[in-house]
Design a protein around this motif. Structure first.
Motif, short mmCIF file in Angstrom:
data_model
loop_
_atom_site.label_atom_id
_atom_site.label_comp_id
_atom_site.label_asym_id
_atom_site.label_seq_id
_atom_site.Cartn_x
_atom_site.Cartn_y
_atom_site.Cartn_z
N GLN A 126 -27.50 -34.83 -53.51
CA GLN A 126 -28.08 -36.18 -53.57
C GLN A 126 -29.40 -36.16 -52.83
O GLN A 126 -29.50 -35.64 -51.71
N HIS A 127 -30.41 -36.71 -53.48
CA HIS A 127 -31.72 -36.77 -52.84
C HIS A 127 -32.31 -38.15 -53.02
O HIS A 127 -31.95 -38.90 -53.92
N GLY A 128 -33.24 -38.47 -52.12
CA GLY A 128 -33.85 -39.79 -52.17
C GLY A 128 -35.22 -39.81 -51.53
O GLY A 128 -35.58 -38.93 -50.75
N THR A 129 -35.98 -40.82 -51.90
CA THR A 129 -37.29 -41.06 -51.29
C THR A 129 -37.13 -41.93 -50.06
O THR A 129 -36.18 -42.70 -49.94
N MET A 130 -38.09 -41.82 -49.14
CA MET A 130 -38.22 -42.75 -48.03
C MET A 130 -39.70 -43.07 -47.89
O MET A 130 -40.46 -42.30 -47.31
N MET A 131 -40.09 -44.18 -48.49
CA MET A 131 -41.50 -44.56 -48.45
C MET A 131 -41.83 -45.09 -47.05
O MET A 131 -41.49 -46.22 -46.71
N PHE A 132 -42.47 -44.26 -46.25
CA PHE A 132 -42.81 -44.66 -44.89
C PHE A 132 -44.18 -45.34 -44.84
O PHE A 132 -44.33 -46.41 -44.29
N ASP A 133 -45.16 -44.71 -45.44
CA ASP A 133 -46.51 -45.29 -45.46
C ASP A 133 -47.21 -44.88 -46.75
O ASP A 133 -48.33 -44.39 -46.74
N SER A 134 -46.53 -45.07 -47.88
CA SER A 134 -47.06 -44.66 -49.18
C SER A 134 -48.14 -45.62 -49.67
O SER A 134 -48.19 -46.79 -49.27
N ASN A 135 -48.98 -45.11 -50.57
CA ASN A 135 -50.00 -45.94 -51.20
C ASN A 135 -49.36 -46.71 -52.34
O ASN A 135 -49.16 -46.19 -53.44
N LEU A 136 -49.02 -47.97 -52.09
CA LEU A 136 -48.30 -48.76 -53.07
C LEU A 136 -49.16 -49.12 -54.27
O LEU A 136 -48.65 -49.37 -55.36
N GLU A 137 -50.48 -49.14 -54.08
CA GLU A 137 -51.38 -49.43 -55.20
C GLU A 137 -51.33 -48.30 -56.22
O GLU A 137 -51.25 -48.53 -57.43
N VAL A 138 -51.36 -47.06 -55.74
CA VAL A 138 -51.27 -45.90 -56.65
C VAL A 138 -49.91 -45.89 -57.33
O VAL A 138 -49.82 -45.63 -58.53
N LEU A 139 -48.87 -46.16 -56.58
CA LEU A 139 -47.52 -46.20 -57.15
C LEU A 139 -47.46 -47.16 -58.33
O LEU A 139 -46.95 -46.81 -59.41
N SER A 140 -47.97 -48.37 -58.15
CA SER A 140 -47.87 -49.38 -59.21
C SER A 140 -48.74 -49.04 -60.41
O SER A 140 -48.42 -49.43 -61.54
N ASN A 141 -49.81 -48.28 -60.21
CA ASN A 141 -50.67 -47.89 -61.32
C ASN A 141 -50.15 -46.66 -62.07
O ASN A 141 -50.39 -46.50 -63.27
N ALA A 142 -49.44 -45.79 -61.36
CA ALA A 142 -49.04 -44.51 -61.95
C ALA A 142 -47.78 -44.61 -62.78
O ALA A 142 -47.62 -43.89 -63.78
N LEU A 143 -46.85 -45.50 -62.39
CA LEU A 143 -45.58 -45.60 -63.10
C LEU A 143 -45.63 -46.69 -64.15
O LEU A 143 -46.15 -47.77 -63.92
N LYS A 144 -45.08 -46.39 -65.30
CA LYS A 144 -44.99 -47.35 -66.40
C LYS A 144 -43.57 -47.92 -66.40
O LYS A 144 -42.68 -47.40 -67.07
N VAL A 145 -43.35 -48.97 -65.63
CA VAL A 145 -42.02 -49.55 -65.51
C VAL A 145 -41.81 -50.58 -66.61
O VAL A 145 -42.63 -51.48 -66.79
N SER A 146 -40.71 -50.44 -67.34
CA SER A 146 -40.46 -51.34 -68.47
C SER A 146 -40.22 -52.76 -67.98
O SER A 146 -39.69 -53.00 -66.91
N LYS A 147 -40.59 -53.73 -68.82
CA LYS A 147 -40.46 -55.13 -68.46
C LYS A 147 -39.02 -55.53 -68.23
O LYS A 147 -38.72 -56.37 -67.39
N ASP A 148 -38.09 -54.92 -68.96
CA ASP A 148 -36.70 -55.33 -68.80
C ASP A 148 -36.15 -54.89 -67.45
O ASP A 148 -35.31 -55.55 -66.87
N LYS A 149 -36.65 -53.78 -66.91
CA LYS A 149 -36.20 -53.35 -65.59
C LYS A 149 -36.71 -54.30 -64.53
O LYS A 149 -35.98 -54.68 -63.61
N LEU A 150 -37.96 -54.72 -64.66
CA LEU A 150 -38.49 -55.69 -63.71
C LEU A 150 -37.75 -57.02 -63.81
O LEU A 150 -37.43 -57.64 -62.81
N ALA A 151 -37.46 -57.42 -65.03
CA ALA A 151 -36.74 -58.69 -65.22
C ALA A 151 -35.36 -58.63 -64.59
O ALA A 151 -34.89 -59.61 -64.02
#
Length: 329
Positions: free
Chosen positions: A145-170
């Motif tokens: 089992q592995h996981g991320t721990m966003m301590f001080d990540s660039n959230l702007e890059v994250l939101s631009n790089a990933l294509k998250v489907s609308k249904d997941k956000l909903a």
């Protein structure tokens, strides 16, 4: 006894190879706890269609590397403000119980004054905002089992790089990727940098567990190099061919995730079929897909094909009725 490994690399291709090497080839009389960082990468789940998960132009322009992992689940963004952890141990239970390895992380964060919680299927949150996505892989009585721990990540890059489907956000009840994630740093009482955070987490785990450090040998590193070159550094593994299809079905189910089904159907008969999504399952889904080839796309034929199939081997928390519903909607 548990062994602690800290990766000497920030190359995502190498670190994914390291995880597999430790899981498959290091002494299985030990459990393992690993900490590692990737520099500018998107890590996609084993079952995902890579092209559908990333903003390709932005990823290319930003020099973000894309690597597929062994476990299921969804795509995550890594940078040097993010820390990754991995647990590898025996797995007597035939289920995906994320709490087993999330709870030690939550306890460690609590020692730093952070009130973290396990949320939903496989997330950890602070004040209902996600800072960690977790995934799991099982094989021959062992679990990783592995996981991320966003301590001080660039959230702007994250939101631009990933294509998250609308249904997941909903399904999360929010409007954007940025609005449902947070870094750990603003919630820590002390003024810690990333390296301070790594040391604090490591020290806590040593205090709480009978653990010894394992330093990778030259032979270990050579084997990881080879695995990186053979698998994790190859386009065929990380991207593969985009699915050819004449019919596409998709649905998100609470507690399961999203399933996408791509089919080539001629005169009502399935000629090709592939499954993608952010689901979890112990077995590769291609053998399951193959049993539908030659079936008519109707409930009777599809149900008959599943007569002797243990669907939980392929799709954790999905029923046969739910699978048929998705295929036929």
């Amino acid at each position: 006894m548990m062994r602690y490994i800290y990766s000497p690399s920030t190359d995502p291709h190498w670190n994914l190879a390291l995880e597999q090497y430790v899981f498959d080839d290091l002494d299985q009389d030990y459990a393992y706890f690993m900490l590692w960082q990737n520099d500018n990468a998107i890590i996609v789940g084993k079952h995902q269609n890579t092209a559908g998960e990333i903003n390709a132009e932005y990823v290319k322009q930003s020099g973000i590397r894309v690597v597929r992992r062994l476990s299921g689940g969804g795509a995550v963004y890594h940078d040097m403000g993010n820390l990754n952890y991995t647990f590898i141990d025996d797995n007597p239970a035939d289920e995906f119980d994320f709490s087993r390895f999330c709870e030690p992380v939550i306890k460690a964060l609590g020692s730093l004054g952070v009130d973290a919680k396990l949320s939903g299927r496989n997330d950890m949150t602070i004040e209902e905002k996600k800072f960690s996505g977790n995934a799991s892989y099982k094989k021959k009585g062992r679990i990783m089992q592995h996981g991320t721990m966003m301590f001080d990540s660039n959230l702007e890059v994250l939101s631009n790089a990933l294509k998250v489907s609308k249904d997941k956000l909903a399904s999360k009840g929010v409007k954007s990727v940025r609005s449902r994630v947070t870094n750990i740093k603003p919630h820590v009482k002390e003024d810690l940098g990333v390296q301070d955070f790594i040391h604090a987490l490591r020290d806590f785990m040593f205090q709480e567990n009978e653990m010894e450090e394992y330093v990778l040998t030259p032979e270990d590193i050579q084997a990881v190099d080879a695995l990186r070159d053979e698998r994790y550094g190859k386009w065929e593994w990380n991207y593969g061919q985009s699915p050819e299809y004449t019919v596409q079905k998709e649905k998100r189910i609470e507690g399961f995730g999203k399933l996408e089904i791509y089919m080539v159907v001629d005169k009502g008969v399935i000629e090709k079929i592939r499954f993608h999504g952010d689901y979890f399952g112990a077995e590769d889904t291609q053998p399951l897909a193959d049993i539908f080839i030659g079936c008519q796309l109707n409930e009777e034929d599809l149900a008959k094909a599943l007569d002797n199939v243990n669907l939980q081997d392929y799709f954790n928390n999905l029923t046969k009725e739910q699978l048929l519903e998705i295929m036929l909607i």
